[in-house]
Design a protein around this motif. Structure first.
Motif, PDB file in Angstrom:
ATOM      1  N   ALA A  40       0.844  -1.184   0.000  1.00 28.14           N
ATOM      2  CA  ALA A  40       0.000   0.000   0.000  1.00 28.14           C
ATOM      3  C   ALA A  40       0.886   1.242   0.000  1.00 28.14           C
ATOM      4  O   ALA A  40       2.053   1.182   0.407  1.00 28.14           O
ATOM      5  CB  ALA A  40      -0.903  -0.010   1.235  1.00 28.14           C
ATOM      6  N   PRO A  41       0.346   2.379  -0.445  1.00 26.59           N
ATOM      7  CA  PRO A  41       1.142   3.610  -0.476  1.00 26.59           C
ATOM      8  C   PRO A  41       1.720   3.946   0.893  1.00 26.59           C
ATOM      9  O   PRO A  41       1.007   3.940   1.895  1.00 26.59           O
ATOM     10  CB  PRO A  41       0.124   4.669  -0.924  1.00 26.59           C
ATOM     11  CG  PRO A  41      -0.896   3.901  -1.679  1.00 26.59           C
ATOM     12  CD  PRO A  41      -0.992   2.568  -1.005  1.00 26.59           C
ATOM     13  N   GLY A  42       3.024   4.203   0.932  1.00 27.08           N
ATOM     14  CA  GLY A  42       3.679   4.580   2.176  1.00 27.08           C
ATOM     15  C   GLY A  42       3.938   3.440   3.137  1.00 27.08           C
ATOM     16  O   GLY A  42       4.390   3.677   4.257  1.00 27.08           O
ATOM     17  N   LYS A  43       3.652   2.219   2.714  1.00 24.44           N
ATOM     18  CA  LYS A  43       3.841   1.063   3.601  1.00 24.44           C
ATOM     19  C   LYS A  43       4.803   0.067   2.975  1.00 24.44           C
ATOM     20  O   LYS A  43       5.052   0.081   1.771  1.00 24.44           O
ATOM     21  CB  LYS A  43       2.501   0.383   3.887  1.00 24.44           C
ATOM     22  CG  LYS A  43       1.536   1.243   4.684  1.00 24.44           C
ATOM     23  CD  LYS A  43       0.322   0.445   5.100  1.00 24.44           C
ATOM     24  CE  LYS A  43      -0.597   1.272   5.982  1.00 24.44           C
ATOM     25  NZ  LYS A  43      -1.776   0.489   6.435  1.00 24.44           N
ATOM     26  N   GLN A  44       5.319  -0.812   3.817  1.00 28.10           N
ATOM     27  CA  GLN A  44       6.215  -1.857   3.321  1.00 28.10           C
ATOM     28  C   GLN A  44       5.411  -2.959   2.635  1.00 28.10           C
ATOM     29  O   GLN A  44       4.225  -3.163   2.926  1.00 28.10           O
ATOM     30  CB  GLN A  44       7.011  -2.452   4.486  1.00 28.10           C
ATOM     31  CG  GLN A  44       8.068  -1.523   5.046  1.00 28.10           C
ATOM     32  CD  GLN A  44       8.994  -2.208   6.034  1.00 28.10           C
ATOM     33  OE1 GLN A  44       8.601  -3.165   6.709  1.00 28.10           O
ATOM     34  NE2 GLN A  44      10.230  -1.744   6.106  1.00 28.10           N
ATOM     35  N   ARG A  45       6.088  -3.644   1.753  1.00 30.01           N
ATOM     36  CA  ARG A  45       5.460  -4.788   1.099  1.00 30.01           C
ATOM     37  C   ARG A  45       5.206  -5.865   2.144  1.00 30.01           C
ATOM     38  O   ARG A  45       6.066  -6.140   2.982  1.00 30.01           O
ATOM     39  CB  ARG A  45       6.360  -5.319  -0.013  1.00 30.01           C
ATOM     40  CG  ARG A  45       5.713  -6.329  -0.917  1.00 30.01           C
ATOM     41  CD  ARG A  45       6.590  -6.676  -2.105  1.00 30.01           C
ATOM     42  NE  ARG A  45       6.811  -5.518  -2.957  1.00 30.01           N
ATOM     43  CZ  ARG A  45       7.396  -5.605  -4.164  1.00 30.01           C
ATOM     44  NH1 ARG A  45       7.810  -6.772  -4.620  1.00 30.01           N
ATOM     45  NH2 ARG A  45       7.591  -4.517  -4.873  1.00 30.01           N
ATOM     46  N   ALA A  91      -4.049  -1.771  -2.556  1.00 25.07           N
ATOM     47  CA  ALA A  91      -2.603  -1.921  -2.669  1.00 25.07           C
ATOM     48  C   ALA A  91      -2.260  -2.384  -4.077  1.00 25.07           C
ATOM     49  O   ALA A  91      -3.150  -2.758  -4.844  1.00 25.07           O
ATOM     50  CB  ALA A  91      -2.089  -2.946  -1.659  1.00 25.07           C
ATOM     51  N   VAL A  92      -0.973  -2.377  -4.366  1.00 21.19           N
ATOM     52  CA  VAL A  92      -0.482  -3.073  -5.550  1.00 21.19           C
ATOM     53  C   VAL A  92      -0.160  -4.501  -5.118  1.00 21.19           C
ATOM     54  O   VAL A  92       0.547  -4.708  -4.124  1.00 21.19           O
ATOM     55  CB  VAL A  92       0.772  -2.401  -6.141  1.00 21.19           C
ATOM     56  CG1 VAL A  92       1.289  -3.198  -7.326  1.00 21.19           C
ATOM     57  CG2 VAL A  92       0.458  -0.967  -6.547  1.00 21.19           C
ATOM     58  N   TYR A  93      -0.706  -5.461  -5.844  1.00 25.03           N
ATOM     59  CA  TYR A  93      -0.523  -6.868  -5.521  1.00 25.03           C
ATOM     60  C   TYR A  93       0.520  -7.480  -6.459  1.00 25.03           C
ATOM     61  O   TYR A  93       0.425  -7.323  -7.683  1.00 25.03           O
ATOM     62  CB  TYR A  93      -1.847  -7.614  -5.634  1.00 25.03           C
ATOM     63  CG  TYR A  93      -2.752  -7.350  -4.448  1.00 25.03           C
ATOM     64  CD1 TYR A  93      -3.354  -6.101  -4.283  1.00 25.03           C
ATOM     65  CD2 TYR A  93      -2.981  -8.322  -3.480  1.00 25.03           C
ATOM     66  CE1 TYR A  93      -4.167  -5.835  -3.180  1.00 25.03           C
ATOM     67  CE2 TYR A  93      -3.796  -8.067  -2.374  1.00 25.03           C
ATOM     68  CZ  TYR A  93      -4.373  -6.824  -2.233  1.00 25.03           C
ATOM     69  OH  TYR A  93      -5.175  -6.565  -1.151  1.00 25.03           O
ATOM     70  N   GLN A 109       5.199  -7.632 -12.074  1.00 26.21           N
ATOM     71  CA  GLN A 109       5.241  -6.170 -12.101  1.00 26.21           C
ATOM     72  C   GLN A 109       4.162  -5.551 -11.228  1.00 26.21           C
ATOM     73  O   GLN A 109       4.203  -4.350 -10.957  1.00 26.21           O
ATOM     74  CB  GLN A 109       5.093  -5.670 -13.547  1.00 26.21           C
ATOM     75  CG  GLN A 109       3.659  -5.591 -14.067  1.00 26.21           C
ATOM     76  CD  GLN A 109       3.008  -6.948 -14.295  1.00 26.21           C
ATOM     77  OE1 GLN A 109       3.679  -7.983 -14.301  1.00 26.21           O
ATOM     78  NE2 GLN A 109       1.701  -6.950 -14.494  1.00 26.21           N
ATOM     79  N   GLY A 110       3.214  -6.350 -10.794  1.00 32.64           N
ATOM     80  CA  GLY A 110       2.165  -5.876  -9.907  1.00 32.64           C
ATOM     81  C   GLY A 110       0.890  -5.485 -10.622  1.00 32.64           C
ATOM     82  O   GLY A 110       0.904  -5.118 -11.797  1.00 32.64           O
ATOM     83  N   THR A 111      -0.211  -5.584  -9.882  1.00 27.63           N
ATOM     84  CA  THR A 111      -1.505  -5.147 -10.387  1.00 27.63           C
ATOM     85  C   THR A 111      -2.213  -4.374  -9.274  1.00 27.63           C
ATOM     86  O   THR A 111      -2.203  -4.786  -8.112  1.00 27.63           O
ATOM     87  CB  THR A 111      -2.361  -6.332 -10.877  1.00 27.63           C
ATOM     88  OG1 THR A 111      -3.564  -5.858 -11.474  1.00 27.63           O
ATOM     89  CG2 THR A 111      -2.715  -7.291  -9.753  1.00 27.63           C
ATOM     90  N   GLN A 112      -2.814  -3.252  -9.648  1.00 27.37           N
ATOM     91  CA  GLN A 112      -3.428  -2.372  -8.659  1.00 27.37           C
ATOM     92  C   GLN A 112      -4.821  -2.861  -8.277  1.00 27.37           C
ATOM     93  O   GLN A 112      -5.644  -3.151  -9.150  1.00 27.37           O
ATOM     94  CB  GLN A 112      -3.530  -0.950  -9.216  1.00 27.37           C
ATOM     95  CG  GLN A 112      -4.246   0.045  -8.300  1.00 27.37           C
ATOM     96  CD  GLN A 112      -3.438   0.395  -7.073  1.00 27.37           C
ATOM     97  OE1 GLN A 112      -2.247   0.702  -7.171  1.00 27.37           O
ATOM     98  NE2 GLN A 112      -4.083   0.366  -5.905  1.00 27.37           N
TER      99      GLN A 112
END
Length: 117
Positions: A40-45, A91-93, A109-112
């Motif tokens: 999520a924005p501003g958070k760790q994976r 989040a980006v998954y 590459q991730g998906t939102q």
């Protein structure tokens, strides 16, 4: 060339469902432990769920009972069924493939995923 391509993300209302897919190529898919992470924005994976090459699954407490990870080795594809989505699931998954005991570790590459009314 190794590729992990996620799909299925999008905008959904709270309480809704999405199914993410991760199509793998260039690896011996059935040998890998597969996982979904999110950031999520501003958070760790963070780790969302894992499934071993023998099909043993595990998931984070925050998604237990709502998300289900699965795999289809014949299709080289990983899935994440997400039900009863909450705004905090936004989040980006990312899809991850890891061969235990080796340094083989790959990311998509991730998906939102956005959960909002």
């Amino acid at each position: 060339q190794v590729q992990l391509v996620e799909s299925g993300g999008g905008l959904v209302q709270p309480g809704g469902s999405l199914r993410l897919s991760c199509a793998a190529s260039g690896i011996s898919f059935s040998f890998y432990t597969m996982a979904w992470y999110r950031q999520a924005p501003g958070k760790q994976r963070e780790l969302v769920a894992t499934i071993t090459n023998s099909g043993i699954t595990n998931s984070a407490d925050s998604v237990k009972g709502r998300f289900t990870i699965s795999r289809d080795n014949a299709k080289n594809t990983l899935y994440l069924q997400m039900n009863n989505l909450k705004p905090e699931d936004t989040a980006v998954y990312y899809c991850n493939a890891r061969w235990s005991g080796t340094r083989l570790d790959y990311w998509g590459q991730g998906t939102q995923v956005t959960v909002s009314s």
